[in-house]
Every structure is written in structure tokens, then in C-alpha cells.
Motif scaffolding. Sequence first.
Motif, short mmCIF file in Angstrom:
data_model
loop_
_atom_site.label_atom_id
_atom_site.label_comp_id
_atom_site.label_asym_id
_atom_site.label_seq_id
_atom_site.Cartn_x
_atom_site.Cartn_y
_atom_site.Cartn_z
N LYS A 23 7.58 -0.18 -6.77
CA LYS A 23 7.55 1.26 -7.10
C LYS A 23 6.11 1.73 -7.29
CE LYS A 23 8.94 5.31 -8.66
NZ LYS A 23 9.42 6.34 -7.75
N THR A 24 5.29 0.94 -7.96
CA THR A 24 3.90 1.36 -8.18
C THR A 24 3.12 1.38 -6.87
OG1 THR A 24 3.16 -0.87 -8.74
CG2 THR A 24 3.85 0.54 -10.56
N GLY A 25 3.51 0.56 -5.91
CA GLY A 25 2.84 0.54 -4.62
C GLY A 25 3.35 1.60 -3.67
N ALA A 26 4.36 2.34 -4.06
CA ALA A 26 5.03 3.27 -3.16
C ALA A 26 4.36 4.63 -3.05
CB ALA A 26 6.49 3.45 -3.59
N ASP A 27 3.22 4.83 -3.69
CA ASP A 27 2.60 6.15 -3.65
C ASP A 27 1.52 6.27 -2.56
OD1 ASP A 27 0.59 4.66 -4.75
OD2 ASP A 27 0.35 5.88 -6.55
N SER A 28 1.54 5.37 -1.61
CA SER A 28 0.59 5.41 -0.50
C SER A 28 1.01 6.46 0.51
CB SER A 28 0.51 4.04 0.17
OG SER A 28 0.10 3.07 -0.76
N GLU A 29 0.04 6.88 1.34
CA GLU A 29 0.32 7.92 2.32
C GLU A 29 1.11 7.39 3.51
OE1 GLU A 29 -3.00 10.31 3.42
OE2 GLU A 29 -3.65 10.52 1.35
N THR A 30 0.85 6.15 3.93
CA THR A 30 1.54 5.60 5.09
C THR A 30 2.23 4.30 4.70
OG1 THR A 30 -0.29 4.24 5.89
CG2 THR A 30 -0.26 6.55 6.60
N ILE A 31 3.18 3.89 5.53
CA ILE A 31 3.88 2.62 5.30
C ILE A 31 2.90 1.46 5.35
CG2 ILE A 31 5.60 1.05 6.27
CD1 ILE A 31 6.86 3.38 4.88
N GLN A 33 -0.32 1.43 4.64
CA GLN A 33 -1.10 1.42 3.39
C GLN A 33 -0.27 0.83 2.25
OE1 GLN A 33 -2.15 5.57 3.11
NE2 GLN A 33 -4.25 5.19 3.83
N GLN A 34 1.00 1.21 2.20
CA GLN A 34 1.87 0.69 1.14
C GLN A 34 2.05 -0.82 1.27
OE1 GLN A 34 5.67 2.59 0.78
NE2 GLN A 34 6.43 1.07 -0.66
N LEU A 35 2.27 -1.29 2.48
CA LEU A 35 2.48 -2.72 2.70
C LEU A 35 1.24 -3.54 2.35
CD1 LEU A 35 4.52 -2.76 6.01
CD2 LEU A 35 5.33 -3.32 3.70
N LEU A 36 0.06 -2.95 2.46
CA LEU A 36 -1.18 -3.68 2.21
C LEU A 36 -1.66 -3.56 0.75
CD1 LEU A 36 -3.08 -2.87 5.52
CD2 LEU A 36 -1.83 -4.96 4.90
N ARG A 37 -0.99 -2.75 -0.05
CA ARG A 37 -1.39 -2.63 -1.46
C ARG A 37 -1.07 -3.91 -2.21
NH1 ARG A 37 -0.55 2.87 -4.48
NH2 ARG A 37 -2.00 1.73 -5.75
N PRO A 38 -1.94 -4.34 -3.11
CA PRO A 38 -1.68 -5.56 -3.88
C PRO A 38 -0.36 -5.52 -4.64
CG PRO A 38 -3.96 -4.86 -4.19
CD PRO A 38 -3.27 -3.78 -3.40
N GLN A 39 0.00 -4.34 -5.18
CA GLN A 39 1.26 -4.23 -5.92
C GLN A 39 2.45 -4.56 -5.03
OE1 GLN A 39 -1.12 -1.89 -5.75
NE2 GLN A 39 -1.25 -0.67 -7.61
N THR A 40 2.41 -4.09 -3.79
CA THR A 40 3.50 -4.35 -2.85
C THR A 40 3.55 -5.83 -2.49
OG1 THR A 40 3.34 -2.11 -1.97
CG2 THR A 40 4.49 -3.74 -0.62
N ILE A 41 2.40 -6.40 -2.19
CA ILE A 41 2.35 -7.81 -1.81
C ILE A 41 2.84 -8.70 -2.95
CG2 ILE A 41 0.79 -9.70 -1.18
CD1 ILE A 41 -0.91 -7.49 0.28
N ILE A 42 2.37 -8.44 -4.16
CA ILE A 42 2.80 -9.24 -5.31
C ILE A 42 4.28 -8.99 -5.61
CG2 ILE A 42 2.47 -9.65 -7.78
CD1 ILE A 42 -0.53 -8.94 -7.28
N GLY A 43 4.72 -7.74 -5.47
CA GLY A 43 6.13 -7.43 -5.68
C GLY A 43 7.03 -8.19 -4.73
N LEU A 44 6.63 -8.28 -3.46
CA LEU A 44 7.42 -9.05 -2.49
C LEU A 44 7.39 -10.54 -2.80
CD1 LEU A 44 6.44 -7.15 0.78
CD2 LEU A 44 8.66 -7.12 -0.39
N MET A 45 6.25 -11.03 -3.27
CA MET A 45 6.17 -12.43 -3.67
C MET A 45 7.11 -12.71 -4.86
SD MET A 45 2.06 -13.02 -3.19
CE MET A 45 2.04 -14.44 -4.25
N LEU A 46 7.16 -11.77 -5.80
CA LEU A 46 8.07 -11.93 -6.94
C LEU A 46 9.52 -11.94 -6.47
CD1 LEU A 46 6.40 -9.78 -9.73
CD2 LEU A 46 6.56 -12.27 -9.60
N TYR A 47 9.86 -11.11 -5.49
CA TYR A 47 11.21 -11.13 -4.94
C TYR A 47 11.54 -12.49 -4.34
CZ TYR A 47 12.95 -6.33 -5.27
OH TYR A 47 13.46 -5.14 -5.71
#
Length: 110
Positions: A23-31, A33-47
Motif C-alpha cells: 500500500k505504501t508503494g502504491a502511490d507511484s505514477e506508473t506501474i 515505478q511502483q514495482l521498483l519501489r523498495p516498499q513494493t519489493i520488500i512487500g513482495l518478499m514478505l508475501y
Amino acid sequence: MWPFYLALAGGIVTGIGGQILLKTGADSETILQQLLRPQTIIGLMLYGMAAFLYILALRKIPLSVAFPSVSLSYAIVAVLGYVLFNEPFGVLKIVGLVLIVAGVWLINQG
């Protein structure tokens, strides 16, 4: 048996952490950018870690108990969404979350 319930609880908590980070990584302008944000990467690792812990839990906990127990994460994430992101939280949502928690409690009684 308690180590398997501990793995289930760890999987639930880890999945919640992953959801909050996504959710915190979801405020990027493009998909991209969102996929490359550290929050998204760590979130996926946690999943991924949550899935691993869930697999461990399934070694001894019946699927009919383990899978519904994961729905506790829905209730916790809804509360965290309200607290952390100021998301709406009305009476109907509260009633629904109470029903989820009560259902998980009932399933774990058997």
C-alpha cells in the motif's frame, strides 16, 4: 503442535506487513515505478515468506482450520488501513470484521 500454529501466526503477521508495504508503494505514477519501489519489493518478499510459513503450518494444521484463520489478516489490515492511511471505517465494516473474527474463533474450537 504449537510450532505449526506459531508458523501460521507468523505467516499471517508477515502477510499483513507485506500488504501494508504494498500500500505504501502504491502511490507511484506508473506501474513500473511502483514495482521498483523498495516498499513494493520488500512487500513482495514478505508475501513469499508468508507463503513459506503457511506451507510449514499446513504440515500439521488441517486446511479447513488454517485457511480460514488467514482471514484474520483481513480484519487486522482493515484496522491498520484506518489507523495508518485514514481509510473509512464505519459501523458495517466493524460488524463485518467482528463476524470474521468470530468465525475464525468458532472454526478453531473444533
